[in-house]
Write an enzyme that holds these catalytic residues in place. Structure first.
Site, PDB file in Angstrom:
ATOM      1  N   GLU A  47      12.141  -1.029   3.553  1.00 40.11           N
ATOM      2  CA  GLU A  47      11.744   0.396   3.614  1.00 40.11           C
ATOM      3  C   GLU A  47      12.929   1.251   3.178  1.00 40.11           C
ATOM      4  O   GLU A  47      14.085   0.830   3.278  1.00 40.11           O
ATOM      5  CB  GLU A  47      11.354   0.769   5.052  1.00 40.11           C
ATOM      6  N   ASP A  63       0.830  -1.211   0.000  1.00 42.24           N
ATOM      7  CA  ASP A  63       0.000   0.000   0.000  1.00 42.24           C
ATOM      8  C   ASP A  63       0.863   1.260   0.000  1.00 42.24           C
ATOM      9  O   ASP A  63       2.059   1.223   0.314  1.00 42.24           O
ATOM     10  CB  ASP A  63      -0.977   0.015   1.193  1.00 42.24           C
ATOM     11  N   GLU A  74       0.050  -1.281   5.699  1.00 38.44           N
ATOM     12  CA  GLU A  74       1.169  -0.850   6.548  1.00 38.44           C
ATOM     13  C   GLU A  74       1.009   0.619   6.915  1.00 38.44           C
ATOM     14  O   GLU A  74       1.273   1.022   8.044  1.00 38.44           O
ATOM     15  CB  GLU A  74       2.505  -1.056   5.816  1.00 38.44           C
ATOM     16  N   ASP A  95       8.775   4.563  -1.238  1.00 40.17           N
ATOM     17  CA  ASP A  95       8.100   3.913  -0.100  1.00 40.17           C
ATOM     18  C   ASP A  95       6.916   3.108  -0.596  1.00 40.17           C
ATOM     19  O   ASP A  95       5.816   3.600  -0.590  1.00 40.17           O
ATOM     20  CB  ASP A  95       7.666   5.003   0.890  1.00 40.17           C
TER      21      ASP A  95
HETATM   22 ZN   LIG Z   1       6.840   2.340   3.942  1.00 38.02          ZN
END
Ligand SMILES: [Zn+2]
Length: 385
Positions: A164, A74, A136, A104
């Site tokens: 990440e 997401d 998330e 991200d």
């Molecule tokens: Zn992230």
């Protein structure tokens, strides 16, 4: 230069509008079809409505000791942000790839997907697992289902890399984030006759004061050698809504707050302290005047802290493959703490910068993509050794 497979996959994944409020199933379907066409063993775990899914795919032998490359599918919303182009159409200029999720964190996952044929070009002696979670960005609420599925149904992996954006630096620790909402229901009355009511705002005030005192105590007790910024557990009272008019005893009040614990913080003690004040002090005072008064506390999301591990398998391997000696801690939360809490050695390590995350014109540099490709090929060599 980056591989065409990375560019194509980043473009495909960015093209799925997987803002957390929407379904991610189109992306998951695409990824699962692709992985199964390469012989991956895939498992899904879904939300209660079936509108979102995690995907866990395994390549190589069905044995313990593998590596999990983990990321969330997401992305955060784009509304109200001044984008120069369609956020869901990948755009390249001057050595950068622009699009929502490029940093991200779709690129990490896309690079891994693009390299699957390379992963399989050598016989793997250890499995490579790819983990795609949902939700998330709204508090890591999807990944617990994936972790539960993994710990129940897969031979235990040796380590987890959460990709990440850390600019390919090894991050071995971060704070957690515990969210709370309180609904306080008292009793309305004319303000000249407060003894006939129970004031929800006054009750909220006691909770606010308690949390402010707790925050002050944590700050005063800070360990100045801690690498975290700031080096103590923080609290934030973020929202308050209540009351109808100046001359009415406030019947209802809603509060929302969070706290961000350091790894090792006794979070149960903090939560118990708040619950005790509410149960033994604030609520009885309200009920003295209004027996039906109530206080409901909800916890919409919990992101666990990630603690640096002593000689952890994840950090050891990534150090060895990259030659990096430095590690860092970061101020943002990730799914890493949840993997670690399930007994899996975990670090956060991925391409792109957190500075671009959640921003308009989010981008990743080609140089970061190339660095991630190089790392993943070394990881493949480890898995094939
Ligand atoms: Zn992230």
């Amino acid at each position: 230069m980056i591989r065409q497979s990375s560019r194509d996959m980043i473009e495909r994944l960015v093209g799925f509008d997987t803002v957390s409020a929407k379904s991610n199933l189109a992306l998951i379907d695409f990824v699962q079809d692709y992985l199964e066409s390469h012989g991956a063993r895939c498992r899904r775990s879904s939300n209660a409505e079936g509108s979102k899914a995690n995907l866990l795919a395994s390549l190589g032998p069905d044995t313990a000791g593998g590596v999990v490359l983990s990321g969330h599918s997401d992305v955060v919303p784009v509304e109200g942000q001044p984008w120069d182009s369609d956020p869901f159409v990948l755009r390249e200029t001057e050595g950068r790839l622009y699009g929502r999720g490029t940093a991200d964190m779709k690129s990490f996952l896309a690079i891994a997907l693009g390299l699957v044929p390379e992963f399989l070009a050598r016989p793997l002696t250890r499995p490579i697992h790819l983990a795609f979670s949902y939700d998330e960005e709204v508090g890591c609420t999807g990944v617990p289902g994936l972790i539960e599925d993994m710990t129940r149904n897969l031979p235990a992996p040796a380590l987890v890399i959460v990709g990440e954006p850390t600019s390919m630096q090894i991050v071995n620790g971060h704070k957690g984030c515990f969210l709370f909402e309180a609904e306080i229901h008292g009793q309305a009355a004319h303000s000249s006759l407060p003894q006939l009511g129970a004031n929800a705002i006054t009750a909220a005030g006691r909770i606010i004061t308690y949390i402010a005192e707790l925050a002050e105590a944590k700050r005063a007790g800070a360990d100045r050698d801690s690498p975290f910024d700031p080096p103590y557990t923080t609290f934030n009272m973020g929202e308050i809504n209540g009351g109808k008019a100046i001359n009415i005893v406030a019947q209802d009040c809603r509060l929302a707050w969070e706290f961000r614990p350091l790894p090792g913080e006794d979070t149960e003690a903090i939560i118990a302290g708040i619950e005790t004040v509410v149960a033994e002090e604030v609520l009885p005072k309200l009920q003295e005047f209004a027996p039906q008064a109530s206080i409901e506390i909800r916890r919409p999301a919990t992101v666990l802290p990630l603690a640096p591990e002593q000689d952890g398998a994840a950090e050891t391997l990534v150090r060895r493959l990259t030659g990096a000696n430095d590690t860092a801690v970061v101020s943002f939360g990730t799914e890493g703490g949840l993997f670690q809490a399930a007994g899996l050695s975990t670090i956060v390590f991925g391409p792109g910068s957190i500075d671009q995350a959640h921003q308009a014109n989010e981008f990743i540099t080609l140089e970061q993509v190339a660095a991630c490709e190089a790392f993943m090929l070394k990881l493949r060599d480890w898995a094939a050794s």
